[in-house]
Enzyme design. Structure first.
Site, PDB file in Angstrom:
ATOM      1  N   ARG A 270      20.685  17.337  40.257  1.00  0.00           N
ATOM      2  CA  ARG A 270      21.967  17.640  40.338  1.00  0.00           C
ATOM      3  C   ARG A 270      22.244  18.699  41.162  1.00  0.00           C
ATOM      4  NH1 ARG A 270      24.518  18.013  34.700  1.00  0.00           N
ATOM      5  NH2 ARG A 270      22.467  18.914  34.798  1.00  0.00           N
TER       6      ARG A 270
ATOM      7  N   ASN B 155      24.859  13.366  35.969  1.00  0.00           N
ATOM      8  CA  ASN B 155      24.081  12.621  34.883  1.00  0.00           C
ATOM      9  C   ASN B 155      24.704  11.356  34.155  1.00  0.00           C
ATOM     10  OD1 ASN B 155      21.693  14.129  35.607  1.00  0.00           O
ATOM     11  ND2 ASN B 155      21.908  15.553  33.598  1.00  0.00           N
TER      12      ASN B 155
END
Length: 92
Positions: free
Chosen positions: A20, A38
């Protein structure tokens, strides 16, 4: 020029490997807006908004991702009605 938007689902070893954070850095460097997060399935979801060519660059980057990621699949869905985002960020 009209912005386009793509929702991307990335599978493989993509959680716990800074995927990320690296995606956020890449998207911001390209001037895109959207988010990355996520998923409970172990996948990562990203939404990229911007000029189509630039969004395609971000999608291409997703196939490799962060240095410790092992991407096995990248699914792309082009969205007809893009949402507006002020910047690109990580969602928790």
């Amino acid at each position: 020029m009209t912005d386009t938007q793509a929702k991307v689902i990335i599978s493989g070893v993509v959680q716990g490997v800074w995927y990320r954070a690296h995606t956020e850095k890449q998207a911001r460097s390209l001037g895109l807006t959207g988010y990355v997060k996520n998923l409970p399935t172990g996948q990562v979801e990203a939404v990229f908004t911007g000029p189509r060519e630039t969004v395609e660059q971000a999608i291409s980057w997703c196939h490799q991702g962060s240095p410790n990621a092992r991407v096995s699949k990248v699914e792309v869905k082009w969205l007809d009605k893009p949402e507006s985002y002020p910047d690109f960020g990580i969602r928790y």
